[in-house]
Design an enzyme around this catalytic site. Structure first.
Site, mmCIF file in Angstrom:
data_model
loop_
_atom_site.group_PDB
_atom_site.id
_atom_site.type_symbol
_atom_site.label_atom_id
_atom_site.label_comp_id
_atom_site.label_asym_id
_atom_site.label_seq_id
_atom_site.Cartn_x
_atom_site.Cartn_y
_atom_site.Cartn_z
ATOM 1 N N THR A 92 0.585 -1.308 -0.082
ATOM 2 C CA THR A 92 -0.032 -0.070 0.154
ATOM 3 C C THR A 92 0.875 1.231 0.197
ATOM 4 O OG1 THR A 92 -1.720 -1.356 1.364
ATOM 5 C CG2 THR A 92 -1.931 1.101 1.084
ATOM 6 N N LYS B 144 2.501 -3.822 12.480
ATOM 7 C CA LYS B 144 3.154 -3.815 11.315
ATOM 8 C C LYS B 144 4.286 -4.648 11.358
ATOM 9 C CE LYS B 144 3.514 0.241 10.055
ATOM 10 N NZ LYS B 144 3.614 -0.017 8.677
ATOM 11 N N GLU C 169 10.159 1.560 10.507
ATOM 12 C CA GLU C 169 8.832 2.250 10.292
ATOM 13 C C GLU C 169 8.523 2.806 11.735
ATOM 14 O OE1 GLU C 169 6.837 -0.683 7.083
ATOM 15 O OE2 GLU C 169 6.725 -1.160 9.241
ATOM 16 N N LYS D 204 -7.997 -5.035 6.405
ATOM 17 C CA LYS D 204 -7.073 -4.665 7.575
ATOM 18 C C LYS D 204 -7.583 -4.546 8.730
ATOM 19 C CE LYS D 204 -3.730 -5.857 4.614
ATOM 20 N NZ LYS D 204 -2.906 -4.879 3.834
#
Length: 262
Positions: free
Chosen positions: A36, A102, A111, A129
């Site tokens: 994404t 994540k 991240e 999700k």
């Protein structure tokens, strides 16, 4: 081209497109990792080329950095940027409190560091999700290579006292060798099924020697942009308590969609 993209891919695209509109001239923006986030980078690159948008991007992985440079985005390191206006990233799962899992793409440490150094974190995701309880997606944790099997045993022993349904873990592999994250660490995937108390689990996992960090993002995400395969977009802001809906026309152009294989 439209026949080649699944509804999930279209949902990812419209979420990324909506979030790209949040980026303004002069911003320093964290750029996430994963499928994404790759749509986002492509959308922002098009805005740089077509609309003259000028901003600096701080990638959360080597592959995001490569893609950003390819599409014309100015790339900075976090040390160069120091602090960010915004980070936009994907998620493997999110709940109604905008707690996240994540790290499915293997970049959870960078991240989390980038997201924590931002005034705001925006998550872009397709509707699939969203979950009632985190944990169906395996929870990644980065561990140092030294003694990783001992670390794994300590993690599994710790899970016995945690509010989870599963307690097994596997070493993430890349072909026949252990997967190596950008910081040189191994990744263990914890198969928990359901996480009853994400905040507690995140704190305790990080106390285990050998664990660098885990893929639970608690109290980090401010906004989630949810895409649907029919072009609808929903924007939830947990701080403002607002929900906005929108629709994005899906127009495929060769320069945006070519070679996107993440």
């Amino acid at each position: 081209m439209s026949g080649e993209l699944s509804p999930i891919d279209k949902a990812k695209f419209v979420a990324a497109k909506r979030a790209a509109d949040m980026v303004e001239d002069g911003m320093r923006v964290g750029l996430g990792t994963g499928s994404t986030a790759a749509w986002l980078v492509r959308c922002l690159g098009e805005m740089v080329r077509e609309d003259g948008l000028r901003f600096s991007g701080v990638p959360t992985s080597a592959r995001t950095a490569q893609l950003a440079r390819e599409v014309g985005i100015e790339v900075l390191s976090l040390d160069e940027a120091r602090w960010l206006d915004l980070t936009i990233d994907g998620a493997d799962e999110f709940d109604r409190d905008l707690n996240l899992i994540k790290g499915g793409g293997g970049a959870l440490l960078q991240e989390k560091i980038v997201a924590a150094a931002s005034d705001q974190m925006v998550v872009i995701a397709d509707k699939a999700k969203e979950v009632e309880s985190l944990g169906a997606f395996p929870l990644p944790i980065e561990v140092v290579p030294f003694g990783w099997q001992t670390t794994q045993a300590l993690v599994e022993e710790t899970l016995i006292s945690m509010d989870v349904m599963g307690r097994t873990s596997t070493l993430r592999m890349s072909h026949s060798s252990p997967y190596i994250a950008d910081e040189g660490n191994h990744v263990l995937d914890l198969h928990l099924v359901r996480i009853g108390n994400p905040r507690q689990l995140a704190l305790i996992l990080n106390q285990i020697p050998g664990v660098v960090d885990n893929g639970l993002f608690i109290d980090i995400c401010d906004t989630v942009v949810i895409g649907y395969g029919d072009g609808r977009v929903e924007v939830r802001d947990i701080n403002e308590g607002t929900i906005e809906t929108d629709r994005i026309d899906f127009v495929e152009t060769d320069n945006l969609f070519k070679d996107l294989s993440d």
